[in-house]
Design a protein around this motif. Sequence first.
Motif, PDB file in Angstrom:
ATOM      1  N   GLU A  58      34.166  37.950  43.313  1.00 56.01           N
ATOM      2  CA  GLU A  58      35.421  38.603  43.664  1.00 56.01           C
ATOM      3  C   GLU A  58      35.844  38.311  45.101  1.00 56.01           C
ATOM      4  N   ARG A  59      34.923  38.455  46.032  1.00 54.27           N
ATOM      5  CA  ARG A  59      35.293  38.283  47.440  1.00 54.27           C
ATOM      6  C   ARG A  59      34.304  37.412  48.207  1.00 54.27           C
TER       7      ARG A  59
ATOM      8  N   GLY B  38      36.346  37.689  51.664  1.00 52.46           N
ATOM      9  CA  GLY B  38      37.064  38.952  51.769  1.00 52.46           C
ATOM     10  C   GLY B  38      38.325  39.091  50.953  1.00 52.46           C
ATOM     11  N   GLU B  39      38.614  38.142  50.055  1.00 46.19           N
ATOM     12  CA  GLU B  39      39.843  38.243  49.268  1.00 46.19           C
ATOM     13  C   GLU B  39      39.671  37.517  47.939  1.00 46.19           C
ATOM     14  N   THR B  40      40.533  37.856  46.997  1.00 45.07           N
ATOM     15  CA  THR B  40      40.551  37.168  45.714  1.00 45.07           C
ATOM     16  C   THR B  40      41.583  36.041  45.767  1.00 45.07           C
TER      17      THR B  40
ATOM     18  N   TYR C 112      41.030  32.986  46.555  1.00 47.49           N
ATOM     19  CA  TYR C 112      40.751  32.091  47.688  1.00 47.49           C
ATOM     20  C   TYR C 112      39.953  30.889  47.181  1.00 47.49           C
TER      21      TYR C 112
ATOM     22  N   THR D 129      37.745  32.469  44.295  1.00 50.49           N
ATOM     23  CA  THR D 129      37.433  33.870  44.023  1.00 50.49           C
ATOM     24  C   THR D 129      38.473  34.471  43.079  1.00 50.49           C
TER      25      THR D 129
ATOM     26  N   ARG E 120      33.234  45.628  49.080  1.00 50.71           N
ATOM     27  CA  ARG E 120      34.612  45.267  49.446  1.00 50.71           C
ATOM     28  C   ARG E 120      34.939  45.536  50.920  1.00 50.71           C
ATOM     29  N   ASN E 121      34.306  46.552  51.494  1.00 51.03           N
ATOM     30  CA  ASN E 121      34.640  46.904  52.876  1.00 51.03           C
ATOM     31  C   ASN E 121      33.587  46.453  53.888  1.00 51.03           C
TER      32      ASN E 121
ATOM     33  N   GLN F 117      31.146  41.668  54.584  1.00 51.05           N
ATOM     34  CA  GLN F 117      31.065  40.616  55.597  1.00 51.05           C
ATOM     35  C   GLN F 117      29.687  40.588  56.253  1.00 51.05           C
TER      36      GLN F 117
END
Length: 732
Positions: free
Chosen positions: A230-231, A277-279, A281, A307, A664-665, A668
């Motif tokens: 996903e990310r 950090g994003e879909t 990508y 992603t 998701r948060n 990283q």
Amino acid sequence: MGKILSLLFILTPILGVDVYGKSSSAGNHPSSEYWYDYLFFDNSMMEGYHYYTKTAYTPPSWIKNASLRLPVSETAFSPGNSLEMTYISSPEGEWYGEVQYHPLRGNDFFRTPDLLSLRLFIESDMDFSALPEIAIRYGDSTYTKQLRLAGYLTDESTGTWHNVRIPLKDFGMEPIDNTNIKKLAAVAFYPGVKDGHQHTLYLDDIELLPESLPASALQAPELKEVKAYERHIEVAWNPQENEGIKYYRIYRSEDGEIYIPVGIRRPWMNRFTDYVGETGYKAWYKVTAVDYALKETPASGAIAATTYPMTDEQLLDMVQEAHFRYYWEGAEPNSGLSRENIPGRSNMIATGASGFGVMAIIAATERGFITRDEAVERFITITSFLSEADKFHGAVSHFIDGTTGKTIPFFGQRDNGGDLVETSFLAQGLLAAHQYFNRDTDEEKLIREKIDTFWKGIEWNWYKRYPDSPFLYWHWSPDQAWVIDHRLIGWNETMITYLLAVMSPTYAIEPEMYYSGWASQSGVAQAYRKNWGKTDDGALYINGNTYYGLKLDVGVSNGGPLFFTHYSYMGLDPHRFTDRYTNYFQNNQAIAQINLRYCVENPGKYDGYGIDCWGLTASDFAWGYQAQEPVSFRDNGTVAPTGALASFPYTPGESMAALKNYYRNYGQFLWGEYGFKDAFNLSENWCSPIFMGLNQAPITVMIENYRSGLIWELFMSHPDVNKGIEKINSIR
């Protein structure tokens, strides 16, 4: 590390070991163990500032800092970051900065160093005499001689990276080798010539190295897989056995043409997690190998991935597979069993974590992460190794050399024999495997036979110590007998030890010992519980108090750390076990919800705590290993993802909220090659760099028990398990 982790303060003086688990033999390097570089800094896991630094100043001098620590910068020599050192050296004031060595559990063997090496970037023109002076701080807070950093630069260029190499003898140090290297605590910086101007430097790759470094021809890596989720995107390559590799460098491109370096991985890891950090990508990846002279091989071929949004079920698959990978790709290769932590000792296996890993492999097989044939091959390796490994009246030791099967007294020489608790964690997994590998093939018959032999050979009743003992004892040493003298008394993670001892078809204890030992209400047991719980609550095993609106039937204090509700119940189905005092699914659920409600109320006002960030349990912390629990004096703001995620059967909604928040948060810094890192503390801007064998598998296994009940069904279907529970029920 299953030494009643929440009771570490009890076992530390008994075992004679510090919180990093340095054994008395740590200075003696096994020929096959990995040689680490003594690294002060290569990358910070967290943005903002680096936890393992310190600053101080007196005006009008100044050093830039955040929370008295050095800032992290994206200007870097090795991707992805460096440390910024911006300072003003005024004649009327002082400043100080240091970069600290972070001891990692099991990182015990280091190349003998001759020099301090670092990379230095000078942002703009300056008088080089105003560069800092440098020294090394010892663990006792004394220092070596200070040296002028400018004296070790080969030119006075700015806007470029300097390779600074300072012979250790120039600091006036005694010779350093593997026996005394860990006394070197930090690299310290002081003002040089005080010119009153502001200067900015960047520091990277601060380490101790030998003068003569490994040198051999390197091959370009071969990419094995690039897979998007996903990310994040996983990049894997085929491992290379070459001691000349300093690290692998990973490159990313957004167009398939222009590549930028995004990270490095040390040679013991042949996988890289790129958290984007994003879909939606899309990125292409290449990998190179870099030697100690920083010569780089040609790049591998490129592979791209994109992603995409994931459903809850896909997220659960992703999390289960990543944590299982610790026990598959990360296993010690000769035994097929679990390492204690990664990075850590490469050949040392941890038997309790291995039992958890056994159950994770079963779940992974059913989920299709590996084939059944692959699992059979691994279990033949595992059971064959265990057949020949050291045993002590049938029990295995906590730590075993995966190349020889011999005991490793990692917690000190007293811990050189049988460990009944770690043996029970291993046996719990093996009994589930016995039921899983039920096909009429020669290979699966062999697995069952070897598990039977191991199981029936454990002399549980020997660990009573005395014929009329009401308790089981944790350890026995072949040359020091019962020197550790640790009775097993609940409430903690060791219920499964008593249950398996009752279930044994060959060396069973009396079922009454469940109540006289584990659930004892004797004076000895009450004193034991009061000692570690620091309260009378639960001293009688039963509790009966209400915490955060929830009645707790059994448990010391308000239930303790969450691993108490995980380790004994990965195979044992708590729905189906009720004693005189409680049903253990309901009791465990209450403990998990108490833990959650404590974190939501957050009496310590720690950053991040809430409905989607909770779960206090045993984990790594900044300077050691601690068991956090929902009481203020045992809570320092550290959260381990395994706390909430291994509680999925008890708190499915709140556990899923935590999973999504962590990924998701915080992904990283928190998400990595083997799933979530061991722990993090947002108030301290800290994240553990390790994955731990005892904490990865419970996530995979307990999510599987939540989704399908698979491991519970397997373990509970074993005939000896049923008979043992019937014995305890008969005296309820």
